[in-house]
Design an enzyme around this catalytic site. Structure first.
Site, PDB file in Angstrom:
ATOM      1  N   CYS A 419      64.696 -10.302  13.758  1.00  0.00           N
ATOM      2  CA  CYS A 419      64.362 -10.658  15.132  1.00  0.00           C
ATOM      3  C   CYS A 419      63.634  -9.532  15.838  1.00  0.00           C
ATOM      4  O   CYS A 419      62.912  -9.750  16.804  1.00  0.00           O
ATOM      5  CB  CYS A 419      65.621 -11.022  15.907  1.00  0.00           C
ATOM      6  SG  CYS A 419      66.153 -12.663  15.489  1.00  0.00           S
ATOM      7  N   LYS A 422      59.924  -9.756  16.510  1.00  0.00           N
ATOM      8  CA  LYS A 422      59.366 -10.707  17.481  1.00  0.00           C
ATOM      9  C   LYS A 422      58.392 -10.003  18.411  1.00  0.00           C
ATOM     10  O   LYS A 422      58.572  -8.836  18.750  1.00  0.00           O
ATOM     11  CB  LYS A 422      60.502 -11.280  18.349  1.00  0.00           C
ATOM     12  CG  LYS A 422      61.173 -12.495  17.754  1.00  0.00           C
ATOM     13  CD  LYS A 422      62.286 -12.968  18.635  1.00  0.00           C
ATOM     14  CE  LYS A 422      61.758 -13.817  19.775  1.00  0.00           C
ATOM     15  NZ  LYS A 422      62.672 -14.921  20.082  1.00  0.00           N
ATOM     16  N   ASP A 451      63.479 -23.538  27.119  1.00  0.00           N
ATOM     17  CA  ASP A 451      64.913 -23.382  26.842  1.00  0.00           C
ATOM     18  C   ASP A 451      65.039 -22.856  25.412  1.00  0.00           C
ATOM     19  O   ASP A 451      64.061 -22.409  24.829  1.00  0.00           O
ATOM     20  CB  ASP A 451      65.613 -24.738  27.026  1.00  0.00           C
ATOM     21  CG  ASP A 451      67.020 -24.542  27.570  1.00  0.00           C
ATOM     22  OD1 ASP A 451      67.757 -23.761  26.958  1.00  0.00           O
ATOM     23  OD2 ASP A 451      67.346 -25.171  28.593  1.00  0.00           O
ATOM     24  N   ASP A 452      66.258 -22.948  24.845  1.00  0.00           N
ATOM     25  CA  ASP A 452      66.435 -22.428  23.493  1.00  0.00           C
ATOM     26  C   ASP A 452      65.673 -23.255  22.461  1.00  0.00           C
ATOM     27  O   ASP A 452      65.321 -22.766  21.392  1.00  0.00           O
ATOM     28  CB  ASP A 452      67.926 -22.414  23.127  1.00  0.00           C
ATOM     29  CG  ASP A 452      68.662 -21.359  23.951  1.00  0.00           C
ATOM     30  OD1 ASP A 452      67.999 -20.377  24.340  1.00  0.00           O
ATOM     31  OD2 ASP A 452      69.857 -21.529  24.231  1.00  0.00           O
ATOM     32  N   ASP A 492      48.287 -34.389   8.451  1.00  0.00           N
ATOM     33  CA  ASP A 492      49.390 -35.152   7.864  1.00  0.00           C
ATOM     34  C   ASP A 492      49.833 -36.285   8.793  1.00  0.00           C
ATOM     35  O   ASP A 492      50.177 -37.385   8.336  1.00  0.00           O
ATOM     36  CB  ASP A 492      50.592 -34.220   7.620  1.00  0.00           C
ATOM     37  CG  ASP A 492      50.320 -33.227   6.505  1.00  0.00           C
ATOM     38  OD1 ASP A 492      49.586 -33.594   5.572  1.00  0.00           O
ATOM     39  OD2 ASP A 492      50.831 -32.101   6.578  1.00  0.00           O
ATOM     40  N   GLY A 542      57.814 -22.539  20.106  1.00  0.00           N
ATOM     41  CA  GLY A 542      57.350 -21.848  18.910  1.00  0.00           C
ATOM     42  C   GLY A 542      58.041 -20.526  18.726  1.00  0.00           C
ATOM     43  O   GLY A 542      59.016 -20.197  19.414  1.00  0.00           O
ATOM     44  N   HIS A 543      57.524 -19.767  17.788  1.00  0.00           N
ATOM     45  CA  HIS A 543      58.101 -18.457  17.484  1.00  0.00           C
ATOM     46  C   HIS A 543      56.951 -17.549  17.088  1.00  0.00           C
ATOM     47  O   HIS A 543      56.051 -17.955  16.355  1.00  0.00           O
ATOM     48  CB  HIS A 543      59.090 -18.592  16.318  1.00  0.00           C
ATOM     49  CG  HIS A 543      59.676 -17.273  15.910  1.00  0.00           C
ATOM     50  ND1 HIS A 543      60.793 -16.751  16.509  1.00  0.00           N
ATOM     51  CD2 HIS A 543      59.266 -16.368  14.982  1.00  0.00           C
ATOM     52  CE1 HIS A 543      61.063 -15.568  15.955  1.00  0.00           C
ATOM     53  NE2 HIS A 543      60.152 -15.321  15.026  1.00  0.00           N
ATOM     54  N   THR A 544      56.980 -16.316  17.601  1.00  0.00           N
ATOM     55  CA  THR A 544      55.908 -15.382  17.245  1.00  0.00           C
ATOM     56  C   THR A 544      56.532 -14.079  16.783  1.00  0.00           C
ATOM     57  O   THR A 544      57.550 -13.645  17.311  1.00  0.00           O
ATOM     58  CB  THR A 544      55.013 -15.075  18.455  1.00  0.00           C
ATOM     59  OG1 THR A 544      55.852 -14.707  19.531  1.00  0.00           O
ATOM     60  CG2 THR A 544      54.168 -16.238  18.848  1.00  0.00           C
ATOM     61  N   ASP A 630      45.624 -37.095   3.580  1.00  0.00           N
ATOM     62  CA  ASP A 630      44.632 -36.075   3.960  1.00  0.00           C
ATOM     63  C   ASP A 630      44.397 -35.168   2.765  1.00  0.00           C
ATOM     64  O   ASP A 630      45.324 -34.829   2.018  1.00  0.00           O
ATOM     65  CB  ASP A 630      45.040 -35.288   5.214  1.00  0.00           C
ATOM     66  CG  ASP A 630      46.358 -34.552   5.073  1.00  0.00           C
ATOM     67  OD1 ASP A 630      47.234 -35.047   4.320  1.00  0.00           O
ATOM     68  OD2 ASP A 630      46.507 -33.501   5.691  1.00  0.00           O
TER      69      ASP A 630
END
Ligand SMILES: Cc1cc2nc3c(=O)[nH]c(=O)nc-3n(C[C@H](O)[C@H](O)[C@H](O)COP(=O)(O)OP(=O)(O)OC[C@H]3O[C@@H](n4cnc5c(N)ncnc54)[C@H](O)[C@@H]3O)c2cc1C
Length: 762
Positions: A419, A422, A451-452, A492, A542-544, A630
């Site tokens: 983590c 991040k 939110d989470d 997809d 999302g997550h970065t 595709d």
């Protein structure tokens, strides 16, 4: 070159791939400044070398002989290449406005965007005259003019407005080419007439009387009407009107007058001349803003020189040196323009006049000499040394980082994994504030009220379709990469017959200073949103994280009616196989990594990858498609085999009906294949009479992995032609029917390949 080992400390942005910037790129490639990131923003991906342009018009050179391909050159320099046009500058905010993409930030800016003939103040010129610049526009219109002339009957009159070296040289080149083409076609070369109009009392005013006399003789011999004291004040479709003169009848007008400058540098507050040229000192540095440099036609030097490519070329090495020095806090070098220089001006027919001060000479051998010099110049930019493994570069160039930067960078080495990798919350918050992620009623908790986790509603009667894709960047333009990755992921959803609803993004951004990470993330997400928004999908979260290299992907959600789900298993015997986009991205980008492609091939491949499959899916449904997929990593054949297996059918592929991206056949023929190709090739056992078809040069393209490829669908035979025609009107210009579905036969292999097309419609 920006070494992969060194973090970005400063951004040098080059606007325009002009004659000076190509030298800057080459020099910074040979002697990089670690910590200095280069970005080239270029409206055109090929820079025509001005010295050879008339020879190209005359037909002595092919396109690639006289154009510098900016893509391999930028790669050689480790520069990011943005194919775009700058139209504004914020000097205080240190950003450039670039329509169609997020603003580009810079620490140091260099502008080499050339000039264009001034048509603004002459009524009718913008509508009826063909300005010689921008050059790509000119070349397209010149080809059209050539066709128009050849198709005409009787006299064809061309007016060339501008009697400087550019106008005279172009007039003679145009005349030579058209007369030769007419002669070759058995037509009368003498029916092309050319008038050269100039506002002053003589042509070639900046050259000596000797040069003028030689050109007046040549123009007379070729029957060119030279009209001096003709200041053109109006252009009509069929005539030129000059002040105080009778109007001159014309069928076409070429405009090669004095150079004019774009408005945006002056509007931004840079010191410019009355005509808008950027005022620089003898270091090529803006007299008003030390962080900005300018060169070539756009720069107004303290001791002015004619607007000529020769000067732009000579400025290149000094500009490169000064940009390097400015980035690392060292004193700048002076640029001393030559007083006299040797000009070699061609007469259209492989013959040239040499001009230097009051001296002149002419002959065919001078053209040969010019040709030799020009080709040698071009080789410096188009024959680049082969790629070598990244040499261990020093982490940062001395002087590039100030104390604050050094403090910030020293923390990079201690960045955590997990983590701790991040991207910081303040960076993320700032990026999210700048983005418009969108809202939808069925996205109950999204980025508008983070939110989470995102909370999504599936409307009654609908099914949720989910897919995920994630990959490393294969181009260094984060905005375009974001667009491609989003398109790839959405493929997809469309292939399942669904409409996109929402997406979660996962991004890895290279370690760097906070503002560099923020900008990369912003560009990446802006690209993804530019693709998601028109489909109706919203970014819900999302997550970065930070990592060694840029990577991006999306988990996408779509909604579909239960009876509208497309499966791979729906192919029916008798269906035609319709493919919406050309194939070849795998081999092209494998070649691109080795700098063995042409910039225009990659540009066309990117345009194809950015083209959304949304409208194609709607069109396929309208025409009764029964199954769809595709075309991505497994290649065309791999995805077709998945469909035939699931459907319990066989298929016939017409190899030469398969649309290919420009250049793909060439790179495959050169043996350049994607690293995934060998795994895909294992599926060749699904092909009948393998020995025979495997010899065809296009055969490897059946296994070429695609990024953001097209849709492959089974369409009822009686609807296939209409379907393909409609796809083409929707912008899928290469869409085609590439084969048919058959009932399972005797043989074990499900795929038969025929060489050539069946000869049927489409
Ligand atoms: C017919 C003709 C013949 C000529 N022959 C000769 C000759 O023999 N020898 C000679 O020395 N000179 C010649 N010249 C003059 C020469 O073409 C110019 O002086 C020279 O091209 C200027 O070079 P530059 O580097 O300033 O810009 P350019 O070579 O014009 O390059 C500028 C580049 O910037 C890009 N660009 C422009 N605006 C933007 C923007 N807003 N954002 C991003 N990119 C942008 C364009 O794509 C363009 O490729 C000739 C001119 C003409 C018209």
């Amino acid at each position: 070159m920006q070494s992969a080992n060194s973090p970005v400390v400063k951004d040098l942005v080059l606007v325009g791939g002009g004659h000076a910037h190509v030298a800057v790129l080459r020099r910074l490639a040979m002697r990089p400044v670690p910590g200095l990131r280069l970005t080239l923003i270029a409206r055109d991906l090929h820079t025509p070398y001005s010295g050879m342009l008339p020879g190209y018009v005359a037909g002595h050179y092919g396109y690639d002989d006289c154009h510098i391909d900016l893509r391999p050159l930028a790669q050689f320099a480790g520069a990011r290449l943005y194919h775009a046009e700058v139209d504004g500058l914020d000097l205080a905010g240190q950003t450039l406005r670039v329509p169609g993409r997020p603003p580009v930030t810079f620490d140091l800016l260099s502008i080499n965007t050339g000039s264009r003939p001034c048509t603004l103040n002459v009524p009718g010129a913008a509508e009826h005259a063909i300005p010689v610049k921008p050059i790509d526009g000119f070349l397209v219109r010149w080809e059209a003019l050539t066709r128009r002339c050849l198709a005409s009957r009787g006299p064809f009159r061309i007016g060339v407005v501008g009697g400087g070296a550019g106008g005279v040289e172009l007039a003679l080149a145009v005349l030579y080419r058209l007369r030769r083409l007419l002669g070759e076609g058995g037509d009368d070369p003498g029916r092309v007439h050319l008038a050269l109009l100039t506002q002053g009392p003589e042509i070639l005013p900046s050259h000596s009387p000797g040069v003028r006399a030689r050109f007046l003789r040549v123009l007379r011999e070729r029957g060119v009407e030279v009209l001096t004291d003709h200041r053109v004040i109006e252009v009509a479709a069929d005539a030129l009107r000059a002040e105080g003169q009778e109007s001159v009848p014309v069928d076409a007008v070429l405009w090669v007058t004095n150079a004019s400058a774009p408005a945006w540098p002056g509007e931004a507050g840079l010191a410019v001349t009355d005509e808008g040229f950027v005022r620089v000192d003898d270091h090529l540095q803006s007299v008003s803003h030390p962080g900005v440099f300018a060169a070539g036609d756009l720069a107004a030097l303290p001791d002015p020189r004619p607007k000529s490519g020769v000067f732009a070329v000579r400025q290149g090495p000094v500009l490169a040196d000064n940009l390097r020095r400015a980035a690392t806090g060292r004193g700048l070098r002076r640029y001393r323009p030559q007083r006299r220089f040797l000009g070699l001006i061609s007469t259209g027919d492989r013959y040239a006049v040499a001009s230097r001060g009051g001296w002149s000479l002419e002959g065919a051998w001078l053209w040969q000499a010019k040709d030799w010099i020009d080709r040698r110049f071009m080789r410096r930019f188009n024959d680049l040394p082969p790629m070598s493994a990244d040499k261990a570069a020093p982490a940062l160039a001395a002087g590039i980082a100030d104390q604050e930067a050094i403090r910030e960078l020293s923390t990079l080495a201690m960045r955590c994994g997990g983590c701790g990798a991040k991207v910081g919350s303040s960076v993320l918050t700032r990026v999210m504030q700048r983005l418009a992620a969108g809202t939808r009623a069925d996205v109950l908790v999204g980025l508008d009220a983070p939110d989470d986790a995102a909370v999504l509603a599936v409307p009654p009667g609908k099914l949720l379709v989910q897919s995920v894709d994630y990959f490393r960047a294969f181009i260094d333009d984060a905005y375009v990469f974001g667009q491609i990755a989003a398109n790839h992921a959405l493929g997809d959803v469309f292939a399942m017959g669904a409409e996109p609803q929402s997406a979660l993004a996962i991004a890895t951004v290279p370690y760097g200073r906070e503002r560099v990470v923020e900008q990369a993330l912003y560009e990446l997400m802006s690209g993804a949103l530019a693709v998601l928004a028109p489909t109706g999908a919203v970014l819900a979260g999302g997550h970065t994280s930070e990592g060694a290299e840029l990577a991006f992907g999306l988990a996408v959600n779509g909604l579909v009616d239960p009876d509208a789900v497309w499966r791979k298993g729906g192919l029916k015997p008798g269906d035609r196989l319709v493919l919406t986009k050309p194939v070849g991205t795998g081999t092209l980008f494998a070649a691109d990594m080795r700098r063995l492609t042409k910039g225009r091939w990659i540009d066309a491949a990117i345009a194809s990858m950015i083209l959304s499959n949304h409208a194609a899916a709607v069109c396929l449904r309208r025409h009764g498609a029964s199954a769809c997929t595709d075309v991505t990593g497994f290649g065309l054949l791999g995805h077709l085999v998945e469909m035939t297996r699931a459907s319990g059918v066989d298929a016939v592929l017409e190899l030469e009906a398969i649309p290919l991206l420009e250049g793909a056949a060439e790179t495959v023929a050169a043996g350049i294949l994607s690293s995934l190709q060998p795994q895909n090739l294992r599926l060749r056992r699904a092909v009948r009479d393998l020995e025979q078809v495997a010899r065809h040069p296009w055969f490897p393209l059946l296994f070429d992995p695609q990024t953001a490829g097209g849709l492959l669908a089974g369409v009822p035979a009686d609807r296939a032609d209409a379907c393909v025609a409609e796809l083409r009107t929707l912008g899928y210009l290469d869409a085609g029917a590439i084969g048919r579905v058959e009932a399972t036969g005797e043989t074990a292999e499900p795929i038969a390949i025929v060489i050539g097309t069946t000869g049927g419609p489409l």
